[in-house]
Design an enzyme around this catalytic site. Structure first.
Site, PDB file in Angstrom:
ATOM      1  N   ASN A   6       0.816  -1.222   0.000  1.00 18.02           N
ATOM      2  CA  ASN A   6       0.000   0.000   0.000  1.00 18.02           C
ATOM      3  C   ASN A   6       0.851   1.275   0.000  1.00 18.02           C
ATOM      4  O   ASN A   6       0.358   2.342   0.345  1.00 18.02           O
ATOM      5  CB  ASN A   6      -0.984   0.001   1.179  1.00 18.02           C
ATOM      6  CG  ASN A   6      -0.322  -0.218   2.524  1.00 18.02           C
ATOM      7  OD1 ASN A   6       0.898  -0.202   2.638  1.00 18.02           O
ATOM      8  ND2 ASN A   6      -1.129  -0.431   3.552  1.00 18.02           N
TER       9      ASN A   6
ATOM     10  N   ARG B 115       3.752   8.775  10.980  1.00 12.93           N
ATOM     11  CA  ARG B 115       3.375   8.441  12.352  1.00 12.93           C
ATOM     12  C   ARG B 115       3.088   9.745  13.090  1.00 12.93           C
ATOM     13  O   ARG B 115       3.842  10.716  12.972  1.00 12.93           O
ATOM     14  CB  ARG B 115       4.473   7.656  13.074  1.00 12.93           C
ATOM     15  CG  ARG B 115       4.682   6.234  12.547  1.00 12.93           C
ATOM     16  CD  ARG B 115       3.489   5.339  12.825  1.00 12.93           C
ATOM     17  NE  ARG B 115       3.675   3.973  12.362  1.00 12.93           N
ATOM     18  CZ  ARG B 115       3.264   3.511  11.189  1.00 12.93           C
ATOM     19  NH1 ARG B 115       2.667   4.340  10.326  1.00 12.93           N
ATOM     20  NH2 ARG B 115       3.435   2.253  10.853  1.00 12.93           N
TER      21      ARG B 115
ATOM     22  N   GLN C  91      -4.380   5.438  18.339  1.00  8.48           N
ATOM     23  CA  GLN C  91      -5.281   5.078  17.254  1.00  8.48           C
ATOM     24  C   GLN C  91      -6.199   3.956  17.720  1.00  8.48           C
ATOM     25  O   GLN C  91      -5.685   2.908  18.110  1.00  8.48           O
ATOM     26  CB  GLN C  91      -4.494   4.638  16.012  1.00  8.48           C
ATOM     27  CG  GLN C  91      -3.780   5.787  15.351  1.00  8.48           C
ATOM     28  CD  GLN C  91      -3.241   5.462  13.962  1.00  8.48           C
ATOM     29  OE1 GLN C  91      -3.005   6.346  13.170  1.00  8.48           O
ATOM     30  NE2 GLN C  91      -3.042   4.201  13.651  1.00  8.48           N
TER      31      GLN C  91
END
Length: 394
Positions: A147, A285, A314
């Site tokens: 990805n 990040r 998260q």
């Protein structure tokens, strides 16, 4: 028989789609560097389906149950005595995603004596304590490159969304307005701006390549300088330090790993040294940035905009300040989990599992930890610094 514990994000509010916006996906065979796409022996899903949520199961159930294994899929992972914690104690394989990470801490690893494989359905294994995994001789693998382009496209989209003031303009239409002046008062052309990328790995380089046609002046910084021919092709200016790059650029896109040396590297001092009205995009990040300093810079006007899809923690709580700070274009951590990317990381997950259960070697580019030490891509891209402190790879 093995127990495979898979931790995936919840289904859509209305349940899995019964139809999709498009019929199928473009056919790709190789990534830009020549690496071949995942090549499992078979798949039990239709590319373009929603695979990354709980009911999608990464398309693995038929394959695993036909081989006599047990597949347990959960979403609950963070609270005390979560479903993840309860199921982990006798799991041999754990599958997680960067977008909904099940943190395999040293404490959790100690409570999972049967655990032998920690597999990331996607890129980035910084939710695994690599030192503890090495000591327990747990193999850690991820679907490298699956990805990267998805994230690069997302970063370019967010750069344009910020500079062109796209989201507030769209909101005027949704609210029934035609407020052109309100839309234009913060909208600029990207052309001619200085855009800098922090870390020109697979994702950062793809961002630079996609931005070149916009007529911008491109900058980058990273530990190892790119080949001179590539710098010339893209018209890149190399900076030896983050401070040098951020002072020279109107837009900064972050793609570097998180480790103790990069924690909060975008802080009050760096922000003060940037051009007033700069933009930051962070799809790497969240903790690369000082959370409170970003908010203050937006409120005070030093930053004209901030966007990204990475948060800490998260998922973030409802009162996370990045949800409500001004001039932001934040999204959930979705950049790498498009339906296109899901087809690749689901296929890659199956390929790794096929190798694992057949006793065949896992692709070198998928390996992060093996045989009690960093291996494959992990040996080139990760550094174990201390317990729970690892170098993430982009």
């Amino acid at each position: 028989m093995s127990k495979i514990l898979c931790v995936l994000y919840p289904d859509p509010v209305g349940g899995l789609p019964t139809s999709y916006a498009r019929d199928g996906l473009p056919q790709l065979t190789h990534y830009p560097d020549g690496q071949t796409l995942p090549s499992p022996e078979a798949i039990d899903f239709t590319p373009g389906e929603l695979l990354g949520s709980v009911s999608g199961e990464l398309g693995l159930r038929k394959f695993l149950e036909a081989a006599g294994h047990e597949l347990v899929v959960v979403s609950d992972k963070d609270r005390a005595n979560s479903a993840f914690d309860r199921e982990l104690v006798d799991a041999e394989v754990v599958i997680s995603q960067p977008f909904w990470p099940a943190y395999l801490t040293a404490e959790r690893i100690a409570k999972a004596p049967k655990l032998k494989l920690a597999l990331t359905a996607g890129i980035g294994s910084d939710h695994v304590d690599l030192e503890a995994a090495s000591q327990a001789e747990i193999t850690v693998a991820e679907v490298t490159y699956c990805n990267s382009i998805s994230v690069a496209e997302h970063a370019v989209m967010q750069i344009l969304a910020l500079v062109r003031n796209y989201l507030p303009s769209h909101e005027w239409i949704v609210k029934g307005g035609w407020n052109i002046a309100d839309c234009a008062e913060r909208a600029y052309d990207l052309e001619g701006m200085h855009v800098g990328v922090v870390a020109a790995g697979r994702i950062g380089l793809a961002v630079l390549q996609r931005l070149k046609p916009f007529g911008v002046k491109l900058h980058y910084t990273q530990r190892h300088r790119l080949p001179a021919a590539l710098e010339q092709e893209l018209g890149l200016t190399f900076h030896t330090t983050l401070e040098s790059l951020t002072k020279a650029c109107d837009v900064v896109s972050l793609h570097c790993p998180l480790h103790p040396g990069t924690m909060h590297m975008v802080n009050e001092q760096i922000l003060r040294g940037m051009r007033r009205g700069s933009y930051i995009v962070n799809t790497a990040r969240a903790e690369l940035c000082d959370q409170a300093a970003i908010v203050r810079a937006l409120e005070g006007g030093q930053l004209a905009g901030y966007a990204g899809d990475v948060w800490f923690p998260q998922p973030p709580p409802a009162n996370h300040p990045w949800r409500t700070m001004p001039h932001q274009a934040m999204t959930p951590h979705v950049s790498g989990t498009t339906l296109s990317a899901q087809a690749r990381y689901a296929a890659g997950t199956r390929e790794i599992l096929e190798c694992w259960f057949a006793g065949r070697p896992i692709r070198d580019e998928y390996l992060i930890v093996a045989g009690g030490k960093l291996a494959g891509t992990g040996a080139r891209s990760y550094t174990v610094n201390a317990p729970s402190k690892v170098l993430a790879h982009t």
